[in-house]
Design a protein around this motif. Structure first.
Motif, short mmCIF file in Angstrom:
data_model
loop_
_atom_site.label_atom_id
_atom_site.label_comp_id
_atom_site.label_asym_id
_atom_site.label_seq_id
_atom_site.Cartn_x
_atom_site.Cartn_y
_atom_site.Cartn_z
N SER A 321 12.50 -6.78 -9.58
CA SER A 321 12.33 -5.63 -9.85
C SER A 321 10.94 -4.58 -10.58
O SER A 321 11.19 -5.40 -11.17
CB SER A 321 14.03 -5.09 -9.66
OG SER A 321 14.02 -4.91 -10.85
N SER A 322 10.47 -3.45 -10.11
CA SER A 322 9.95 -2.13 -10.76
C SER A 322 10.10 -1.38 -10.16
O SER A 322 10.67 -0.80 -9.48
CB SER A 322 8.81 -2.57 -10.72
OG SER A 322 8.55 -3.90 -12.06
N PHE A 323 9.25 -0.44 -11.04
CA PHE A 323 9.73 0.79 -10.43
C PHE A 323 8.68 2.10 -9.97
O PHE A 323 7.30 1.16 -9.64
CB PHE A 323 10.09 2.03 -11.60
CG PHE A 323 11.30 1.95 -12.40
CD1 PHE A 323 12.19 2.45 -11.88
CD2 PHE A 323 11.41 1.61 -13.45
CE1 PHE A 323 13.81 2.72 -12.32
CE2 PHE A 323 13.11 1.15 -13.82
CZ PHE A 323 13.94 1.96 -13.34
N LEU A 324 8.95 2.39 -8.67
CA LEU A 324 7.58 3.05 -8.21
C LEU A 324 7.68 5.33 -8.01
O LEU A 324 8.58 5.43 -8.39
CB LEU A 324 7.46 2.67 -7.04
CG LEU A 324 7.53 1.34 -5.72
CD1 LEU A 324 8.89 0.53 -6.49
CD2 LEU A 324 6.64 1.31 -4.82
N ILE A 327 6.28 6.29 -2.19
CA ILE A 327 6.58 4.81 -1.49
C ILE A 327 5.05 5.52 -0.48
O ILE A 327 5.19 6.14 0.14
CB ILE A 327 8.09 4.58 -1.01
CG1 ILE A 327 9.09 4.99 -1.68
CG2 ILE A 327 7.71 3.51 -0.09
CD1 ILE A 327 10.04 4.69 -0.90
N THR A 328 3.94 4.46 -0.42
CA THR A 328 3.13 4.28 -0.16
C THR A 328 3.13 4.21 1.46
O THR A 328 3.27 2.97 1.60
CB THR A 328 2.22 4.26 -0.36
OG1 THR A 328 2.11 2.96 -0.89
CG2 THR A 328 1.81 4.98 -2.32
N ASN A 329 2.30 5.03 2.70
CA ASN A 329 2.42 3.67 3.74
C ASN A 329 2.24 2.49 3.49
O ASN A 329 3.04 1.19 4.09
CB ASN A 329 1.22 4.51 4.45
CG ASN A 329 1.94 5.80 5.04
OD1 ASN A 329 3.25 6.54 5.04
ND2 ASN A 329 1.37 6.54 5.44
N ASP A 330 1.35 1.92 2.65
CA ASP A 330 0.87 0.52 2.23
C ASP A 330 1.64 -0.50 2.25
O ASP A 330 1.63 -1.44 2.30
CB ASP A 330 -0.75 0.42 0.94
CG ASP A 330 -2.14 1.17 2.16
OD1 ASP A 330 -1.88 0.81 3.87
OD2 ASP A 330 -2.81 0.84 1.37
N GLU A 398 6.48 -14.50 -4.51
CA GLU A 398 5.12 -14.22 -3.61
C GLU A 398 5.36 -12.86 -3.36
O GLU A 398 4.25 -11.37 -3.47
CB GLU A 398 4.81 -15.12 -2.53
CG GLU A 398 4.20 -14.59 -1.57
CD GLU A 398 3.97 -14.97 -0.49
OE1 GLU A 398 3.10 -16.06 -0.60
OE2 GLU A 398 5.03 -15.38 0.74
N THR A 399 6.49 -12.31 -3.39
CA THR A 399 6.84 -10.70 -2.53
C THR A 399 6.06 -9.60 -3.69
O THR A 399 5.63 -8.48 -3.44
CB THR A 399 7.93 -11.03 -1.93
OG1 THR A 399 8.22 -11.70 -0.83
CG2 THR A 399 8.50 -9.16 -1.11
N TYR A 400 6.94 -9.93 -4.68
CA TYR A 400 6.78 -9.02 -5.69
C TYR A 400 5.35 -8.82 -5.84
O TYR A 400 4.70 -8.50 -6.72
CB TYR A 400 7.50 -9.82 -6.81
CG TYR A 400 7.58 -8.53 -8.33
CD1 TYR A 400 8.50 -7.64 -8.21
CD2 TYR A 400 6.24 -9.18 -9.32
CE1 TYR A 400 7.96 -7.10 -9.07
CE2 TYR A 400 6.23 -8.46 -10.55
CZ TYR A 400 7.51 -7.07 -10.62
OH TYR A 400 7.64 -6.05 -11.60
N ASN A 401 4.87 -10.43 -6.38
CA ASN A 401 3.31 -10.42 -6.95
C ASN A 401 2.36 -9.31 -5.95
O ASN A 401 1.26 -8.62 -6.22
CB ASN A 401 2.87 -11.29 -6.50
CG ASN A 401 3.44 -12.65 -7.70
OD1 ASN A 401 3.46 -12.07 -9.00
ND2 ASN A 401 2.93 -13.72 -7.77
N GLN A 405 0.92 -4.29 -6.84
CA GLN A 405 0.43 -3.88 -6.94
C GLN A 405 0.54 -2.15 -6.93
O GLN A 405 -0.01 -1.22 -6.83
CB GLN A 405 -1.11 -3.56 -6.00
CG GLN A 405 -0.88 -3.45 -4.02
CD GLN A 405 -1.18 -4.00 -3.46
OE1 GLN A 405 -2.15 -3.36 -3.03
NE2 GLN A 405 -0.69 -5.01 -2.51
N PHE A 406 1.83 -1.57 -5.71
CA PHE A 406 2.35 0.14 -5.70
C PHE A 406 3.51 0.62 -6.55
O PHE A 406 4.09 1.03 -6.98
CB PHE A 406 3.13 -0.13 -4.79
CG PHE A 406 2.23 -1.07 -3.15
CD1 PHE A 406 0.99 0.07 -2.86
CD2 PHE A 406 2.49 -2.45 -2.79
CE1 PHE A 406 0.51 -0.22 -1.76
CE2 PHE A 406 1.55 -2.90 -1.52
CZ PHE A 406 0.58 -1.68 -1.30
#
Length: 458
Positions: A321-324, A327-330, A398-401, A405-406
């Protein structure tokens, strides 16, 4: 390898003579039950388990560990995904039998011992129509959740668990019993509000209580996966301006019927009046073409239990987990693409929004530093068979990596796993790490309590 054969019989006899709890050794009937914690991926075997019944037992157990050189782990609710509550070949100090709860309706406070879990505390406080911020999952322990910060259903209106903390009783590595509050050992009290189990064994917690329930507006709406993009965009836009009383989670899940069908979901809980709650969730109920709508009057305790069935004890867990800040469309598109390849029908990806009172406090006012408005994204991977472990861990990483970027390089200490780098641990404590390190040096200079997301003494 350390085992009980390296400890003299007289030392164990002396310990047993004064210990009110139970000292459990490998091979005894209770051993394999007590050593297991919520995350079934953790399978460690302590040399001894000291099952404590009170503070004096905790003092004696710490002394036994220090005197014998046994590595010490501390178990409260045993829910933490990293599994730091149990160790191989050391001493597990087990607080799970310490279940005392005292509600003071006049002062509007509750004190709970360190073995209490949130559904137990809710049961006592809701008897009086009172509550404080607990976990998103009711089987979480009061101690572990609070020491790491305490994200929960009431945080928009009343802040995190630590923001409602009045005092903590703590036993240090030298066996000193301390009271920590704003007026007494205030520096330690600051550190206990987000600094994890780094400073000693917390044996009880006192919280402020508020009028909540017993009936509030809550529940969930589930959508077919082909609507996931629109659902997550709606979730982002809807949560940009919501009342403090409303907490809303959004994300991707699998159908609870066991079919493994991927779906999108929005979960909500409103701690104000039923009329205000109905108005606050009206837009959620009206959105899209849901497959299921269960959003309306329900008990606060039921809201706190909505996610429980999705996290059964004994399932194997690996989380990232991490913070954003937004939440972008990408980010949404990347989430959906990855979720469609998920190897387990139990896994979910959930946004937890921080807003309201939880974000009104300065980062330096408590050890928990993440006070900006935004979202914590949790990739909660779960499965049942050990043979599937490698595939699920690989998918999660893999999903986290891909999603990293977001995200910001900041983490919630309670969601960190057992394989995190030192940089990730430091990011969990953020701008407060240096101050926490000085506190660690003062209260635990020998790092006796290091089986946690560890702050290394300066």
């Amino acid at each position: 390898m350390v085992n009980t054969q390296t400890i003299s019989d007289s030392a164990l006899e002396d310990f047993d003579a004064g210990f009110r709890g139970k000292l459990i050794r490998p091979g005894e009937d209770a051993y394999d039950t007590v050593r297991l914690i919520h995350n079934g991926m953790i399978d460690k075997r302590p040399a001894l388990i000291a099952r404590c019944t009170g503070v004096s037992d905790v003092v004696d157990a710490i002394k036994l560990g220090v005197d014998t050189g046994l590595e010490i782990s501390v178990r409260g609710g045993g829910h933490n995904v990293g599994g730091r509550a149990v160790c191989d070949d050391g001493l597990m100090i087990d607080l799970s039998s310490m279940k005392g709860i005292y509600v003071d309706t006049q002062a509007r406070t509750v004190r709970a011992q360190a073995g209490v879990i949130w559904n137990e505390l809710n049961r006592e406080t809701q008897l009086h129509g009172l509550a404080t911020t607990g976990g998103m999952i009711s089987t979480t322990g009061v101690a572990g959740l609070t020491l790491g910060g305490g994200i929960g259903w009431l945080m928009g209106k009343y802040g995190l668990s630590i923001d409602n903390l009045i005092s903590v009783e703590l036993v240090t590595a030298v066996g000193e019993v301390l009271q920590a509050s704003e007026k007494e050992n205030s520096d330690l009290f600051w550190g206990l509000r987000g600094g994890g189990g780094n400073f000693g064994v917390a044996t009880s917690f006192e919280f402020s209580l508020y009028d909540v329930g017993p009936t509030i507006i809550g529940g969930l709406v589930v959508y077919p996966f082909d609507q996931a993009r629109e659902v997550l965009r709606f979730y982002r836009d809807f949560t940009a301006d919501i009342p403090d009383e409303l907490s809303v989670l959004g994300g991707l899940i699998h159908a609870p019927d066991g079919s493994g069908t991927p779906m999108a979901a929005i979960l909500a809980g409103h701690c104000g009046s039923e009329k205000e709650g109905e108005a606050a969730v009206e837009s959620i109920k009206a959105f899209g073409n849901p497959a299921m709508v269960q959003l309306g009057p329900m008990s606060y305790s039921a809201v706190n239990m909505m996610l429980d069935d999705g996290f059964p004890k004994g399932a194997l867990n690996y989380w990232k987990s991490s913070f954003l800040s937004t939440i972008t469309n990408d980010a949404i598109d990347s989430m959906i693409a990855q979720f469609s390849t998920c190897p387990s029908s139990m896994t979910g990806m959930i946004f937890e929004q921080l807003h309201g009172v939880a974000t009104s406090i300065r980062p330096e006012d408590t050890a928990f530093p993440h006070r900006g408005t935004g979202y914590n994204l949790l990739i909660a991977s779960e499965w049942l068979e050990k043979a599937d472990t490698d595939a699920n861990i690989a998918w999660t990483r893999e999903t986290y990596n891909i999603l990293e970027q977001f995200m910001h390089n900041v983490s919630y200490v309670n969601y960190l796993g057992d394989d995190e780098t030192d940089d990730r641990v430091k990011s969990a404590y953020g701008v407060n790490y240096d101050r926490l390190q000085k506190l660690k040096t003062r209260y635990d200079p020998d790092n006796v309590f290091h089986l946690n997301q560890n702050i290394v003494p300066g």
